[in-house]
Design an enzyme around this catalytic site. Structure first.
Site, PDB file in Angstrom:
ATOM      1  N   TYR A  80       0.838  -1.208   0.000  1.00  0.00           N
ATOM      2  CA  TYR A  80       0.000   0.000   0.000  1.00  0.00           C
ATOM      3  C   TYR A  80       0.872   1.258   0.000  1.00  0.00           C
ATOM      4  CZ  TYR A  80      -3.736   3.190   1.514  1.00  0.00           C
ATOM      5  OH  TYR A  80      -4.639   4.222   1.596  1.00  0.00           O
ATOM      6  N   ASP A 104       3.202  -0.576  12.846  1.00  0.00           N
ATOM      7  CA  ASP A 104       2.117   0.333  13.206  1.00  0.00           C
ATOM      8  C   ASP A 104       2.723   1.661  13.673  1.00  0.00           C
ATOM      9  OD1 ASP A 104      -0.745   0.464  13.491  1.00  0.00           O
ATOM     10  OD2 ASP A 104      -0.398   0.739  15.628  1.00  0.00           O
TER      11      ASP A 104
HETATM   12  N1  NAD Z   1     -10.321   6.136   4.415  1.00  0.00           N
HETATM   13  C1  NAD Z   1      -9.156   6.581   4.786  1.00  0.00           C
HETATM   14  O1  NAD Z   1      -8.912   6.815   5.978  1.00  0.00           O
HETATM   15  C2  NAD Z   1      -8.068   6.832   3.771  1.00  0.00           C
HETATM   16  C3  NAD Z   1      -6.826   7.306   4.230  1.00  0.00           C
HETATM   17  C4  NAD Z   1      -5.825   7.546   3.290  1.00  0.00           C
HETATM   18  C5  NAD Z   1      -6.061   7.357   1.943  1.00  0.00           C
HETATM   19  N2  NAD Z   1      -7.273   6.901   1.530  1.00  0.00           N
HETATM   20  C6  NAD Z   1      -7.448   6.674   0.090  1.00  0.00           C
HETATM   21  O2  NAD Z   1      -8.706   7.141  -0.341  1.00  0.00           O
HETATM   22  C7  NAD Z   1      -9.228   6.275  -1.344  1.00  0.00           C
HETATM   23  C8  NAD Z   1     -10.612   5.804  -0.963  1.00  0.00           C
HETATM   24  O3  NAD Z   1     -10.534   5.118   0.284  1.00  0.00           O
HETATM   25  P1  NAD Z   1     -11.827   4.534   1.023  1.00  0.00           P
HETATM   26  O4  NAD Z   1     -11.622   4.685   2.469  1.00  0.00           O
HETATM   27  O5  NAD Z   1     -13.046   5.077   0.395  1.00  0.00           O
HETATM   28  O6  NAD Z   1     -11.632   2.997   0.696  1.00  0.00           O
HETATM   29  P2  NAD Z   1     -12.666   1.915   0.137  1.00  0.00           P
HETATM   30  O7  NAD Z   1     -11.990   0.599   0.213  1.00  0.00           O
HETATM   31  O8  NAD Z   1     -13.992   2.070   0.801  1.00  0.00           O
HETATM   32  O9  NAD Z   1     -12.827   2.397  -1.377  1.00  0.00           O
HETATM   33  C9  NAD Z   1     -11.963   2.009  -2.383  1.00  0.00           C
HETATM   34  C10 NAD Z   1     -12.808   1.643  -3.592  1.00  0.00           C
HETATM   35  O10 NAD Z   1     -11.951   1.275  -4.672  1.00  0.00           O
HETATM   36  C11 NAD Z   1     -12.470   0.087  -5.270  1.00  0.00           C
HETATM   37  N3  NAD Z   1     -11.350  -0.607  -5.916  1.00  0.00           N
HETATM   38  C12 NAD Z   1     -10.303  -1.234  -5.333  1.00  0.00           C
HETATM   39  N4  NAD Z   1      -9.475  -1.726  -6.260  1.00  0.00           N
HETATM   40  C13 NAD Z   1     -10.004  -1.387  -7.463  1.00  0.00           C
HETATM   41  C14 NAD Z   1      -9.615  -1.621  -8.801  1.00  0.00           C
HETATM   42  N5  NAD Z   1      -8.485  -2.292  -9.103  1.00  0.00           N
HETATM   43  N6  NAD Z   1     -10.410  -1.142  -9.796  1.00  0.00           N
HETATM   44  C15 NAD Z   1     -11.556  -0.466  -9.520  1.00  0.00           C
HETATM   45  N7  NAD Z   1     -11.975  -0.228  -8.269  1.00  0.00           N
HETATM   46  C16 NAD Z   1     -11.201  -0.680  -7.249  1.00  0.00           C
HETATM   47  C17 NAD Z   1     -13.091  -0.676  -4.136  1.00  0.00           C
HETATM   48  O11 NAD Z   1     -14.029  -1.652  -4.547  1.00  0.00           O
HETATM   49  C18 NAD Z   1     -13.719   0.447  -3.321  1.00  0.00           C
HETATM   50  O12 NAD Z   1     -15.022   0.741  -3.764  1.00  0.00           O
HETATM   51  C19 NAD Z   1      -8.229   5.131  -1.505  1.00  0.00           C
HETATM   52  O13 NAD Z   1      -7.396   5.400  -2.614  1.00  0.00           O
HETATM   53  C20 NAD Z   1      -7.434   5.180  -0.223  1.00  0.00           C
HETATM   54  O14 NAD Z   1      -6.134   4.707  -0.407  1.00  0.00           O
HETATM   55  C21 NAD Z   1      -8.283   6.629   2.415  1.00  0.00           C
END
Ligand code: NAD
Length: 314
Positions: free
Chosen positions: A146, A274
């Site tokens: 990641y 962590d």
């Molecule tokens: N939630 C957090 O705290 C957080 C923190 C840092 C970064 N992010 C980033 O924000 C973004 C959204 O995170 P989230 O919390 O909504 O996560 P989430 O897992 O709920 O959403 C990610 C979405 O991407 C889809 N996905 C995964 N791989 C895929 C692929 N190869 N092709 C098409 N779709 C795909 C999943 O099905 C899901 O709907 C991510 O890129 C994550 O890395 C989130």
């Protein structure tokens, strides 16, 4: 206000679904692309009635040909249990996914925003983390698929910008929570709420003194939209997150109180790699985007707990 055709990859995920909803409210034409790896059709069910919304099942590790003006690239599993389930696919999603979405942006001359992460800072020696901090990331650990995938995606964004003059935006998202989070994502907020609502023991990893900062999803979506709308010379990377620090112990007490729960606290060892502390320095977002979080932890948790209660009942 300009109306755009906007692609949201990961549009059925937690943040993506909120973002699609907000973009539709602003009158844009929104296409969600998702392979439903961690996201759910349930998250976007209500949006399907809107003729300006479209949902496509597609894996972004494969090329995509659509006509759009703007791309929010959010596709990627975000929680450790999900991204560690298939680490090779996680790296592919970040790296091949970025190459495919950047290729699309180049072809159709779209502005593209990357959802990067505070994990690019790894286990930081600098606290809070400004965007200029280069990070301390383990390249071979169980979180590396990641962290390093997201770092490589940032590299690709800046290389496309320098080499092909693409209009890019990079946002480093810090811990975000709120309604539509996957109940089983194994992250601290969802774990504690589920355990408190079910009356199960609350599991604290370590002694609970490690700190995190938690940003409500409404604040996050506002930050993402402001960044996308910012002048083209401002590419970021910009931290978007809530700088109010909270120890894991304090978080557990607050959730117990808000859930009116009698669950007991139990302590387990810390997982590998962590981080001890994580807090965004948001001065760049404040000065360049006029953005700062508005939702307090107590308000945001109340809203999230209500969502979990109804999700558990359905
Ligand atoms: N939630 C957090 O705290 C957080 C923190 C840092 C970064 N992010 C980033 O924000 C973004 C959204 O995170 P989230 O919390 O909504 O996560 P989430 O897992 O709920 O959403 C990610 C979405 O991407 C889809 N996905 C995964 N791989 C895929 C692929 N190869 N092709 C098409 N779709 C795909 C999943 O099905 C899901 O709907 C991510 O890129 C994550 O890395 C989130």
């Amino acid at each position: 206000m300009m109306k755009y055709r906007i692609l949201v990859t990961g549009g059925a995920g937690f943040i993506g679904a909120h973002l699609c909803e907000r973009l539709l409210q602003e009158g844009h034409d929104v296409l969600s692309v998702d392979n439903y790896y961690t996201g759910s059709k349930n998250n976007i069910r209500e949006l399907l009635a809107n003729p300006m919304f479209e949902a496509m099942r597609h894996d972004i590790t494969f090329p995509l040909y659509v006509e759009v003006d703007r791309i929010f690239n959010l596709a990627c599993p975000a929680s450790p249990i999900h991204y560690q389930r298939d680490p090779v696919q996680t790296t592919k999603t970040s790296v091949h996914g970025a190459i495919n979405m950047l290729g699309l942006a180049k072809r159709v001359k779209a502005r593209i925003l990357q959802a990067s992460t505070s994990e690019v800072y790894g286990d930081p020696e600098v606290h809070p983390q400004p965007e200029s901090y280069l990070g301390r990331v383990n390249p071979i650990g169980i979180r590396s698929c990641y962290d390093e995938g997201k770092r490589c995606a940032e590299t690709l964004f800046y290389d496309y910008h320098r080499q092909h003059q693409l209009e890019i935006k990079v946002v480093r998202i810090f811990n975000t929570y709120g309604p539509k989070m996957a109940l089983n994502d194994g992250r601290v907020v969802s774990n504690f709420i589920l355990q408190a609502l079910r009356g199960d023991d609350i599991t604290i990893h370590g002694d609970g003194s490690q700190t995190r900062s938690f940003c409500h999803v409404d604040d996050m979506v506002e930050g993402l939209i402001r960044m996308m709308d910012s002048p083209s010379h401002f590419t970021g990377p910009v931290n978007i997150g809530n700088p109010t620090e909270c120890s894991i112990g304090e978080l557990s007490e607050l959730i117990l109180r808000l859930c009116n729960s009698r669950s007991r606290l139990i302590f387990k060892p810390l997982p590998q790699d962590d981080p001890r502390q994580r807090q965004p320095d948001i001065r760049l977002a404040q000065s360049q985007l006029g953005w700062e979080p508005k939702v307090t932890l107590e308000e945001g948790l109340t809203d999230t707990i209500r969502y979990f209660e109804s999700a558990l009942m359905s």
